[in-house]
Scaffold this active site. Structure first.
Site, PDB file in Angstrom:
ATOM      1  NE  ARG A 272     -10.677  -9.863  -1.679  1.00  0.00           N
ATOM      2  CZ  ARG A 272     -10.945  -9.345  -2.462  1.00  0.00           C
ATOM      3  NH1 ARG A 272     -11.146  -9.496  -3.549  1.00  0.00           N
ATOM      4  NH2 ARG A 272     -10.825  -8.040  -2.428  1.00  0.00           N
TER       5      ARG A 272
ATOM      6  CE  LYS B 131      -4.083  -2.123   3.209  1.00  0.00           C
ATOM      7  NZ  LYS B 131      -4.997  -1.987   2.121  1.00  0.00           N
TER       8      LYS B 131
HETATM    9  N1  BES Z   1      -7.759  -4.115   4.748  1.00  0.00           N
HETATM   10  C1  BES Z   1      -8.401  -3.617   3.082  1.00  0.00           C
HETATM   11  C2  BES Z   1      -9.174  -3.130   2.542  1.00  0.00           C
HETATM   12  C3  BES Z   1      -9.460  -1.332   3.550  1.00  0.00           C
HETATM   13  C4  BES Z   1      -9.691  -0.535   3.251  1.00  0.00           C
HETATM   14  C5  BES Z   1      -9.532  -1.530   5.305  1.00  0.00           C
HETATM   15  C6  BES Z   1      -9.792   0.773   3.598  1.00  0.00           C
HETATM   16  C7  BES Z   1     -10.190  -0.390   5.736  1.00  0.00           C
HETATM   17  C8  BES Z   1      -9.825   0.909   4.598  1.00  0.00           C
HETATM   18  C9  BES Z   1      -7.986  -4.620   2.254  1.00  0.00           C
HETATM   19  O1  BES Z   1      -7.082  -5.707   2.417  1.00  0.00           O
HETATM   20  C10 BES Z   1      -7.943  -3.966   1.260  1.00  0.00           C
HETATM   21  O2  BES Z   1      -6.200  -3.858   1.377  1.00  0.00           O
HETATM   22  N2  BES Z   1      -8.552  -4.293  -0.483  1.00  0.00           N
HETATM   23  C11 BES Z   1      -7.811  -4.074  -1.065  1.00  0.00           C
HETATM   24  C12 BES Z   1      -8.622  -4.962  -2.258  1.00  0.00           C
HETATM   25  C13 BES Z   1      -8.295  -4.480  -3.869  1.00  0.00           C
HETATM   26  C14 BES Z   1      -6.321  -5.494  -3.879  1.00  0.00           C
HETATM   27  C15 BES Z   1      -9.146  -5.804  -4.798  1.00  0.00           C
HETATM   28  C16 BES Z   1      -9.124  -2.780  -1.377  1.00  0.00           C
HETATM   29  O3  BES Z   1      -9.197  -1.987  -1.847  1.00  0.00           O
HETATM   30  O4  BES Z   1      -7.618  -1.531  -2.006  1.00  0.00           O
HETATM   31 ZN    ZN Z   2      -4.854  -5.584   2.101  1.00  0.00          ZN
END
Ligand code: BES
Ligand code: ZN
Ligand code: ZN
Length: 512
Positions: A357, A283
């Protein structure tokens, strides 16, 4: 903080500050004010005028009583038109009073739950109003300040909250609801504490330790699998996500068994990513620290288990928490990896940041072993859900409309609102993989839905388990405070799930 009920009246109550709720309707407003006029004289009218107080929602004023009442300060909290008064309006009004009183360094406050005109014009029962006052005041006073070492002495906290009424029968109601609501609010505090805690304090083993301590204290059971057991059982998703972390994963199994025969079984599954860096698909660094809260689903499950056990809910409740960090390293899972999950299904990792997931898949298959009436998972799963619904609604998807209608109702009551998104089968092709049963990302569009469809893949086609997925990515983590929720972890899920489970009738939901 101690909450209690006492038989008293506005003229008798001896707390430092006391609060009454004032409706906006002219006749009710005038009746309340004329009884205040008897205490304070005509000057009260000038005061209301100069403060522009009309009993509208969110209007709160307070003044020094100059010994005309035993309480030193009186709060008037506006609640708007009586017909429209809701539990949320009362929570907010109570919260406004508590927060203001705390700024004034007041240590003891009281509320009068009796609202004039409420019985004739509104269906809200006395008990529910009292519950809303306790929720609004208690939840608004939460602070995550255990790491602040300076100026602690100057900080004055509210120590007692008293609800008063003149009828013995109402005092009995108050005592009972105070006990129950304190349990629920303390469980929400626990969920907030767990999620606000930094990732160097809460990691899989410490999360498991706190869950185990809660279980021991409140009479439910906790079993924790270590890495070896997780490997042996074949939880490929949890092992893969954990492979970049120096800290071992845990799988936490909590169980509350009621003292009744043949209770329905409900399984709660909470995402326990104690820190989500994204892994190799890392990230951006701005805002990454928020991802210490990526175990908010797990926190909600632990809080709900604790409250369910303490309230002795008449259901068998299982809480499952796959817990790990998601970090990059030489041993971390990589885009392109293929995982074999518990139960044998495979998934292709296209993005290591879609890790929630992967660990939930193992746990959802394991949940089916309990042959439950219902499985609910709760997870900070997708940024896409935050884009869709912001901070004001939890995304809800599932395969049973009746269950979702009940969750929606619990959401309206608690104001931990949920909003359903569709699981149309047309979205499914987005997560089709050429090399595995399913792919862990579904492209740019409808990210909250494709994440839920990934989870749905782990339910067998020939056996219809009832399942609901709650995406709390937007509601669990707040950048801005809301009236009774400080910035940071909201503890969302505990009040919602307890309200839903409280209304569950065993035997009503048997699967075909
Ligand atoms: N933990 C994150 C989702 C999240 C984002 C929670 C903002 C709280 C606030 C999750 O694991 C994630 O990173 N999801 C990705 C999925 C994507 C790579 C398909 C996302 O939502 O960007
Ligand atoms: Zn994530
Ligand atoms: Zn995550």
């Amino acid at each position: 903080m101690k909450i209690s009920a006492t038989k008293s009246t506005l003229r008798q109550i001896r707390t430092e500050a006391t609060a009454i709720f004032i409706p906006e309707d002219k006749n009710l407003f005038d009746t309340e004010i004329s009884s205040l006029k008897k205490i304070f004289g005509k000057s009260i009218l000038d005061l209301l005028k100069s403060e522009n107080f009309h009993g509208k929602e969110n209007e709160t004023i307070s003044f020094y009583t100059h010994n005309k009442l035993p309480a030193k300060r009186l709060y008037l909290a506006g609640i708007g038109k009586i017909e429209k008064v809701s539990l949320e309006i009362i929570r907010r009004a109570a919260a406004n009073v508590a927060k203001h009183a705390e700024i004034l360094k007041i240590k003891n406050i009281s509320y009068r739950p009796l609202i004039s005109g409420i019985e004739k014009n509104n269906k809200l029962p006395f008990e529910k109003i009292a519950q809303a006052i306790i929720e609004g005041s208690m939840l608004s006073l939460y602070k995550f300040d255990k790491y602040l070492t300076e100026n602690k002495k100057d900080r004055v906290r509210i120590k007692t909250i008293t609800l008063f009424d003149s009828l013995d029968s109402n005092i009995r109601i108050l005592k009972n609801i105070i006990h129950k609501t304190e349990i629920i609010c303390n469980a929400t505090y626990l969920a907030r504490d767990l999620a606000n805690a930094p990732a160097n304090e809460i990691y899989p083993e410490t999360l498991a330790k706190i869950a185990t301590e809660s279980a021991r204290k409140y009479g439910y059971s906790a079993v924790v699998w270590d890495k070896k057991r997780i490997e042996k059982e074949g939880f490929g998703g949890l092992i893969a996500v954990n492979s970049g972390s120096a800290k071992p994963p845990c799988f936490i199994i909590l169980e509350h068994n009621p003292e009744i025969s043949n209770p329905d079984t409900i399984v709660l599954v909470g995402k326990g990513i104690t820190f989500d860096s994204g892994g190799i698909s890392i990230k951006p660094s701005a805002g990454m620290s928020e991802m210490k809260m990526d175990m908010s689903g797990a926190a909600a499950v632990i809080g709900t288990m604790e409250a369910a056990a303490r309230l002795r809910l008449p259901i068998r409740l299982i809480g499952l928490i796959p817990a790990t960090e998601n970090l990059p390293s030489g041993s971390a899972m990589k885009p392109g990896d293929i995982i074999k999950h518990y139960g044998g299904k495979t998934s292709e990792v296209d993005n290591t940041d879609a890790e929630g997931r992967l660990i939930l898949a193992d746990a959802l298959v394991y949940a089916q072993k309990f042959d439950p009436e219902l499985i609910i998972d709760i997870a900070t799963l997708t940024g896409a859900c935050v884009v869709a619904l912001g901070n004001h609604a939890t995304g809800m998807m599932g395969n049973d409309e009746n269950i979702m209608a009940r969750l929606k109702e619990a959401g309206e009551t608690t104001y931990e609102r949920v909003w359903q998104l569709p699981l149309f089968e047309e979205y499914e092709k987005q997560i089709k993989s050429d090399v595995a049963d399913v792919k862990n990302v579904g492209g740019r569009w409808a990210g909250a839905i494709t994440a839920a469809l990934f989870l749905k893949k782990f339910f067998p086609k020939n056996k219809d388990y009832k399942w609901t997925h709650l995406d709390i990515a937007g509601t669990a983590i707040l950048e801005e405070p809301q009236t009774y929720i400080p910035k940071g972890a909201s503890g969302v899920g505990v009040r919602l799930l307890i309200e839903f489970l409280k209304n569950w009738k065993s035997g009503d939901h048997t699967r075909q």
